[in-house]
Design an enzyme around this catalytic site. Structure first.
Site, short mmCIF file in Angstrom:
data_model
loop_
_atom_site.label_atom_id
_atom_site.label_comp_id
_atom_site.label_asym_id
_atom_site.label_seq_id
_atom_site.Cartn_x
_atom_site.Cartn_y
_atom_site.Cartn_z
N LYS A 33 0.84 -1.21 0.00
CA LYS A 33 0.00 0.00 0.00
C LYS A 33 0.87 1.26 0.00
CE LYS A 33 -0.51 -0.16 5.04
NZ LYS A 33 -1.29 -0.76 6.13
N ARG A 118 -10.97 0.10 14.85
CA ARG A 118 -10.78 0.99 13.71
C ARG A 118 -11.67 0.47 12.59
NH1 ARG A 118 -4.94 1.46 10.79
NH2 ARG A 118 -5.50 -0.70 10.38
N TYR A 249 16.32 30.85 3.11
CA TYR A 249 15.17 31.64 3.59
C TYR A 249 15.37 32.02 5.05
CZ TYR A 249 12.43 30.67 -0.58
OH TYR A 249 11.95 30.62 -1.86
N MET A 294 11.77 24.32 -0.84
CA MET A 294 10.88 23.36 -1.49
C MET A 294 11.68 22.35 -2.31
SD MET A 294 7.67 24.03 -4.08
CE MET A 294 6.93 25.30 -3.08
C1 LIG Z 1 -0.50 -1.75 6.84
C2 LIG Z 1 -1.09 -3.03 7.26
C3 LIG Z 1 -0.26 -4.15 7.50
C4 LIG Z 1 1.24 -4.09 7.51
O1 LIG Z 1 1.71 -3.60 8.74
P1 LIG Z 1 3.28 -3.53 9.05
O2 LIG Z 1 3.34 -3.07 10.46
O3 LIG Z 1 3.85 -2.52 8.12
O4 LIG Z 1 3.84 -4.87 8.82
C5 LIG Z 1 -0.89 -5.36 7.76
N1 LIG Z 1 -2.24 -5.46 7.82
C6 LIG Z 1 -3.05 -4.40 7.63
C7 LIG Z 1 -4.52 -4.59 7.72
C8 LIG Z 1 -2.50 -3.15 7.35
O5 LIG Z 1 -3.31 -2.09 7.18
#
Ligand SMILES: *Cc1c(COP(=O)(O)O)cnc(C)c1O
Length: 339
Positions: A33, A118, A249, A294
């Site tokens: 992700k 969550r 800056y 930047m």
């Molecule tokens: C991001 C995520 C992971 C991975 O977590 P890490 O701590 O980076 O290994 C696993 N499961 C879910 C549902 C996540 O959102």
């Protein structure tokens, strides 16, 4: 120009460490992700495929499409807007309403809230979720949960495990009645995987450990891993700063004597955040002089390029945050080179 080097050797080392602990490459799903935690979605997916992984986890359908050709199994964590049915895609169900958004035959994994509060359905809703999925002719493939503090030395990890264990039995019973076979169970992120001494789930969802970071108290005995991403910046210009001249800056840095300084092509627009007056030394030991712009920073000397970091932990500490946040903020447009 700034650029990122991705170390294939280090990635493979980390993945092998995870696979050894989990009991095989087939027991690892790499989490890709957010542009593979800022590393580069396609680059990391391609390497993971070369390493021999068959499973991946992404956040969105859009990400899944990019890497579809590289895996047999892709879990999509939070996106129910899917265009086409795919054997490869598995959709996480984060609440009961998700079940009515998906077309028939979609592979689904029901997420249960075992204490993080969550995402995921409540344990009391589990039977209802399974029955609804069955009625709607969804393909029930998995049931999973997520730990809220596997990287902390508290009892939460054990509590959530116990809850999940009980729910697994319920799921098995219900699915047996419905004649739905082979449910996959998974609860572990990186830290949780390494807290199990005898990992016995179908696979672990490994994110941060793949990329070489796994922080936790010493008591937890996490393995030492190797950072995959290092960040470099090339020189823009060199000048002699006269004693007393101030740079950047606000002119917050004053030359204590005549000195040669150069600017390098990296700044907050690339994800290298302003330092808020704190001192930061690059991986080559050069202090950043004055404010981060930047698109540039200044350091002493005239080297053609500098290495901003090889291990992001120090920068994360300086910003009072975690490695995840700095890594994922690396701009998409920075070229990624695999070394
Ligand atoms: C991001 C995520 C992971 C991975 O977590 P890490 O701590 O980076 O290994 C696993 N499961 C879910 C549902 C996540 O959102």
């Amino acid at each position: 120009m700034s650029y990122i080097k991705l170390s294939k050797e280090n990635l493979f080392y980390n993945l092998q460490t995870c696979a050894n602990h989990a009991g095989g490459k087939e027991k690892i799903a790499i989490v890709l992700k957010d542009n593979a935690y800022g590393h580069g979605l396609l680059q990391i997916a391609t390497l993971a495929n070369e390493f021999g992984l068959k499973k991946a986890v992404v956040q969105t359908y859009q990400e899944a499409v990019v890497v579809e050709h590289l895996f047999d199994f892709i879990l999509i964590l939070a996106d129910t807007q899917i265009d086409t049915f795919s054997h490869t895609f598995h959709i996480a169900i984060n609440c009961l309403e998700d079940l009515s958004k998906l077309p028939m035959n979609t592979n689904v994994h029901i997420k249960i809230d075992t204490g993080m509060h969550r995402n995921g359905i409540a344990p009391e809703e589990l039977e209802m979720a399974l029955l609804t999925a069955f009625e709607k002719k969804l393909n029930i493939c998995g049931v999973f949960t997520h730990h809220k503090s596997a990287d902390e030395f508290t009892s939460d990890f054990f509590y959530q495990n116990t809850v999940f264990k009980g729910l697994k039995e319920d799921v098995k019973k219900i699915c047996e009645k419905l004649d739905v076979p082979n449910i996959l169970f998974h609860s572990c992120n990186s830290a949780a995987l390494f807290r199990h001494q005898n990992f016995d789930e179908d696979f672990a969802r490994v994110g941060i450990a793949s990329y070489g970071y796994l922080d936790g108290p010493e008591l937890l005995n996490f393995p030492k891993l190797k950072p995959v991403l290092s960040l470099y910046a090339k020189k823009i210009a060199t000048r002699i700063l006269k004693k007393g001249q101030r740079i950047g800056y606000g002119g917050t840095y004053t030359a204590p004597n005549d000195m040669e300084v150069s600017t390098y092509s990296i700044g907050y627009g690339d994800g290298f955040k302003r330092l808020g007056g704190k001192e930061y030394k690059t991986a080559d030991g050069k202090q950043v002089l004055g404010r981060v712009s930047m698109d540039s920073i200044a350091v002493e000397g005239s080297a053609d390029e500098i290495c901003i970091f090889e291990d992001v932990s120090k920068l994360a500490q300086l910003h009072n945050t975690i490695s995840y946040e700095i890594l994922t903020s690396q701009n998409l447009n920075i070229p990624r080179k695999i070394v």
